[in-house]
Scaffold this motif. Structure first.
Motif, PDB file in Angstrom:
ATOM      1  N   GLN A   1      41.325  51.705  39.229  1.00  0.00           N
ATOM      2  CA  GLN A   1      40.093  50.933  39.019  1.00  0.00           C
ATOM      3  C   GLN A   1      38.901  51.599  39.707  1.00  0.00           C
ATOM      4  O   GLN A   1      37.803  51.662  39.143  1.00  0.00           O
ATOM      5  N   LEU A   2      39.112  52.085  40.921  1.00  0.00           N
ATOM      6  CA  LEU A   2      38.016  52.738  41.652  1.00  0.00           C
ATOM      7  C   LEU A   2      37.575  54.016  40.950  1.00  0.00           C
ATOM      8  O   LEU A   2      36.370  54.313  40.871  1.00  0.00           O
ATOM      9  N   GLN A   3      38.533  54.776  40.435  1.00  0.00           N
ATOM     10  CA  GLN A   3      38.187  55.999  39.713  1.00  0.00           C
ATOM     11  C   GLN A   3      37.468  55.683  38.407  1.00  0.00           C
ATOM     12  O   GLN A   3      36.549  56.405  38.017  1.00  0.00           O
ATOM     13  N   ASP A   4      37.861  54.595  37.745  1.00  0.00           N
ATOM     14  CA  ASP A   4      37.175  54.177  36.522  1.00  0.00           C
ATOM     15  C   ASP A   4      35.732  53.762  36.806  1.00  0.00           C
ATOM     16  O   ASP A   4      34.875  53.825  35.921  1.00  0.00           O
ATOM     17  N   MET A   5      35.479  53.326  38.025  1.00  0.00           N
ATOM     18  CA  MET A   5      34.121  52.938  38.426  1.00  0.00           C
ATOM     19  C   MET A   5      33.271  54.151  38.804  1.00  0.00           C
ATOM     20  O   MET A   5      32.106  53.999  39.202  1.00  0.00           O
ATOM     21  N   GLY A   6      33.851  55.339  38.692  1.00  0.00           N
ATOM     22  CA  GLY A   6      33.108  56.562  38.996  1.00  0.00           C
ATOM     23  C   GLY A   6      33.090  56.914  40.476  1.00  0.00           C
ATOM     24  O   GLY A   6      32.267  57.735  40.914  1.00  0.00           O
TER      25      GLY A   6
ATOM     26  N   MET B   1      33.463  45.408  56.991  1.00  0.00           N
ATOM     27  CA  MET B   1      34.079  44.435  56.092  1.00  0.00           C
ATOM     28  C   MET B   1      35.590  44.487  56.288  1.00  0.00           C
ATOM     29  O   MET B   1      36.159  45.566  56.452  1.00  0.00           O
ATOM     30  N   THR B   2      36.239  43.336  56.278  1.00  0.00           N
ATOM     31  CA  THR B   2      37.684  43.266  56.430  1.00  0.00           C
ATOM     32  C   THR B   2      38.292  42.542  55.233  1.00  0.00           C
ATOM     33  O   THR B   2      37.864  41.440  54.888  1.00  0.00           O
ATOM     34  N   ILE B   3      39.264  43.201  54.590  1.00  0.00           N
ATOM     35  CA  ILE B   3      40.017  42.574  53.512  1.00  0.00           C
ATOM     36  C   ILE B   3      41.149  41.777  54.154  1.00  0.00           C
ATOM     37  O   ILE B   3      41.981  42.341  54.864  1.00  0.00           O
ATOM     38  N   ILE B   4      41.201  40.480  53.924  1.00  0.00           N
ATOM     39  CA  ILE B   4      42.161  39.622  54.622  1.00  0.00           C
ATOM     40  C   ILE B   4      43.600  40.051  54.349  1.00  0.00           C
ATOM     41  O   ILE B   4      44.443  40.087  55.239  1.00  0.00           O
ATOM     42  N   SER B   5      43.912  40.406  53.114  1.00  0.00           N
ATOM     43  CA  SER B   5      45.272  40.811  52.766  1.00  0.00           C
ATOM     44  C   SER B   5      45.379  42.335  52.806  1.00  0.00           C
ATOM     45  O   SER B   5      44.426  43.037  53.124  1.00  0.00           O
ATOM     46  N   SER B   6      46.565  42.842  52.450  1.00  0.00           N
ATOM     47  CA  SER B   6      46.772  44.291  52.382  1.00  0.00           C
ATOM     48  C   SER B   6      46.729  44.782  50.939  1.00  0.00           C
ATOM     49  O   SER B   6      47.159  45.901  50.651  1.00  0.00           O
ATOM     50  N   ASP B   7      46.201  43.966  50.044  1.00  0.00           N
ATOM     51  CA  ASP B   7      46.110  44.288  48.618  1.00  0.00           C
ATOM     52  C   ASP B   7      44.854  45.117  48.371  1.00  0.00           C
ATOM     53  O   ASP B   7      43.728  44.629  48.498  1.00  0.00           O
ATOM     54  N   LEU B   8      45.046  46.378  47.996  1.00  0.00           N
ATOM     55  CA  LEU B   8      43.902  47.271  47.790  1.00  0.00           C
ATOM     56  C   LEU B   8      43.073  46.914  46.566  1.00  0.00           C
ATOM     57  O   LEU B   8      41.936  47.370  46.440  1.00  0.00           O
ATOM     58  N   THR B   9      43.622  46.129  45.644  1.00  0.00           N
ATOM     59  CA  THR B   9      42.832  45.742  44.470  1.00  0.00           C
ATOM     60  C   THR B   9      41.653  44.843  44.860  1.00  0.00           C
ATOM     61  O   THR B   9      40.733  44.648  44.063  1.00  0.00           O
ATOM     62  N   LYS B  10      41.683  44.307  46.074  1.00  0.00           N
ATOM     63  CA  LYS B  10      40.561  43.494  46.549  1.00  0.00           C
ATOM     64  C   LYS B  10      39.321  44.360  46.798  1.00  0.00           C
ATOM     65  O   LYS B  10      38.200  43.838  46.824  1.00  0.00           O
ATOM     66  N   ILE B  11      39.529  45.671  46.984  1.00  0.00           N
ATOM     67  CA  ILE B  11      38.386  46.552  47.255  1.00  0.00           C
ATOM     68  C   ILE B  11      37.491  46.701  46.023  1.00  0.00           C
ATOM     69  O   ILE B  11      36.279  46.492  46.122  1.00  0.00           O
ATOM     70  N   PRO B  12      38.031  47.072  44.833  1.00  0.00           N
ATOM     71  CA  PRO B  12      37.147  47.103  43.657  1.00  0.00           C
ATOM     72  C   PRO B  12      36.561  45.733  43.329  1.00  0.00           C
ATOM     73  O   PRO B  12      35.431  45.649  42.843  1.00  0.00           O
ATOM     74  N   GLN B  13      37.314  44.662  43.626  1.00  0.00           N
ATOM     75  CA  GLN B  13      36.766  43.326  43.413  1.00  0.00           C
ATOM     76  C   GLN B  13      35.564  43.097  44.327  1.00  0.00           C
ATOM     77  O   GLN B  13      34.546  42.528  43.903  1.00  0.00           O
ATOM     78  N   ALA B  14      35.678  43.528  45.580  1.00  0.00           N
ATOM     79  CA  ALA B  14      34.576  43.361  46.529  1.00  0.00           C
ATOM     80  C   ALA B  14      33.352  44.173  46.106  1.00  0.00           C
ATOM     81  O   ALA B  14      32.209  43.718  46.249  1.00  0.00           O
ATOM     82  N   ILE B  15      33.591  45.359  45.563  1.00  0.00           N
ATOM     83  CA  ILE B  15      32.473  46.199  45.103  1.00  0.00           C
ATOM     84  C   ILE B  15      31.762  45.537  43.928  1.00  0.00           C
ATOM     85  O   ILE B  15      30.524  45.486  43.878  1.00  0.00           O
ATOM     86  N   ARG B  16      32.554  45.028  42.977  1.00  0.00           N
ATOM     87  CA  ARG B  16      31.945  44.349  41.824  1.00  0.00           C
ATOM     88  C   ARG B  16      31.171  43.106  42.263  1.00  0.00           C
ATOM     89  O   ARG B  16      30.064  42.844  41.776  1.00  0.00           O
ATOM     90  N   LEU B  17      31.746  42.353  43.202  1.00  0.00           N
ATOM     91  CA  LEU B  17      31.067  41.152  43.697  1.00  0.00           C
ATOM     92  C   LEU B  17      29.770  41.501  44.412  1.00  0.00           C
ATOM     93  O   LEU B  17      28.758  40.802  44.251  1.00  0.00           O
ATOM     94  N   SER B  18      29.777  42.588  45.174  1.00  0.00           N
ATOM     95  CA  SER B  18      28.552  42.990  45.874  1.00  0.00           C
ATOM     96  C   SER B  18      27.457  43.391  44.893  1.00  0.00           C
ATOM     97  O   SER B  18      26.280  43.070  45.095  1.00  0.00           O
ATOM     98  N   LYS B  19      27.846  44.079  43.816  1.00  0.00           N
ATOM     99  CA  LYS B  19      26.860  44.460  42.803  1.00  0.00           C
ATOM    100  C   LYS B  19      26.296  43.225  42.100  1.00  0.00           C
ATOM    101  O   LYS B  19      25.088  43.144  41.838  1.00  0.00           O
ATOM    102  N   GLN B  20      27.170  42.257  41.804  1.00  0.00           N
ATOM    103  CA  GLN B  20      26.711  41.023  41.170  1.00  0.00           C
ATOM    104  C   GLN B  20      25.784  40.243  42.106  1.00  0.00           C
ATOM    105  O   GLN B  20      24.805  39.636  41.664  1.00  0.00           O
TER     106      GLN B  20
END
Length: 265
Positions: free
Chosen positions: A95-100, A184-203
């Motif tokens: 997902q991160l690579q797809d985001m460029g 910033m701290t991701i509460i879980s160890s799930d790395l998919t939360k990182i692209p989610q956080a990036i998308r949320l920050s852009k929104q």
């Protein structure tokens, strides 16, 4: 050879030293022992037997972390430790690579292990046998090239790099110092939360710009009307009640637009 131990007895050490990024050194019964990576053994001129070296090479190609145990003269044992790569981690990297976003993996593991992990996860760029300070130096190199650098880490060895990066992200199940340094701290160890956080920050940034636009438009139109700019032309005066309602509507529109983030997936 694999040997099962029926009982583990704690040894009384005469001295103990932690060597950052390499391993540990201890003295037991007047004999020096080291536990760590191959670089630590090489720096201490410790001989590694061909049999142990072949085991290490085989395990390294299987993306396992290699740990050596040796006395002051020769390697006595080699241990392989492996963490199962999570499917969510592979998905997050994709997902991160797809985001460029250009990804780099910095690890203290040897070249063979780092290469195997990079291939399994789809990471194109990696650096092996990297010491904690070298991670921070590499981030500075990217920043000097004009790049905005984000660092993701969870260990004590990542704290310097986290403090150096423009955006630092720590994992919630990592060390306390990493979470203290990170922005910033991701509460879980799930790395998919990182692209989610990036998308949320852009929104969020997009919503802030929209809110500023509507707030300025309301004031740009409403204030001159309330001041009677049209009165000399056509005798129009804005009723104070309507002006008050318009200002309230401005606040409602800003709050309503912000609440849209709550339902964004």
């Amino acid at each position: 050879m694999v040997k099962q131990l029926d009982e583990v007895v704690a040894a009384s050490l005469h001295s103990f030293e932690s060597i950052t990024g390499k391993g540990v050194r201890a003295v037991y019964n007047k004999e020096n022992y080291v536990v760590g990576n191959k670089k630590l053994l090489t720096e201490n001129n410790i001989v590694i037997g061909d049999e142990l070296l072949s085991y290490a090479d085989e395990w390294g190609q299987q993306s396992k972390t290699i740990i050596w145990f040796a006395n002051s003269k020769q390697a006595l044992a080699v241990i392989a430790i492996a963490d199962k790569i999570k499917e969510t981690s592979v998905a997050a990297i994709g997902q991160l690579q797809d985001m460029g976003i250009e990804l780099y993996m910095l690890t203290g593991d040897n070249e063979a292990t780092a290469k195997a992990i990079a291939q399994q996860t789809g990471i194109k760029h990696y650096r092996a046998e990297v010491l904690p300070q070298h991670k921070a130096d590499f981030i500075k190199e990217l920043q000097q090239q004009g790049k905005v650098v984000a660092m993701v880490g969870d260990g004590i060895n990542d704290s310097t790099a986290l403090a150096t990066a423009d955006v630092s992200i720590a994992m919630g199940k990592g060390s306390d110092i990493a979470m203290d340094v990170a922005k910033m701290t991701i509460i879980s160890s799930d790395l998919t939360k990182i692209p989610q956080a990036i998308r949320l920050s852009k929104q969020t940034v997009s919503t802030i710009k929209q809110n500023l636009f509507w707030a300025f438009i309301y004031n740009l139109i409403g204030i001159p009307l309330a001041a009677g700019i049209l009165y000399p032309i056509n005798g129009f005066l804005l009723n104070p009640m309507i002006a008050g309602a318009a200002m309230a509507l401005s606040s409602v529109s800003v709050v309503g637009n912000s609440l849209r983030l709550k339902w964004n997936k």
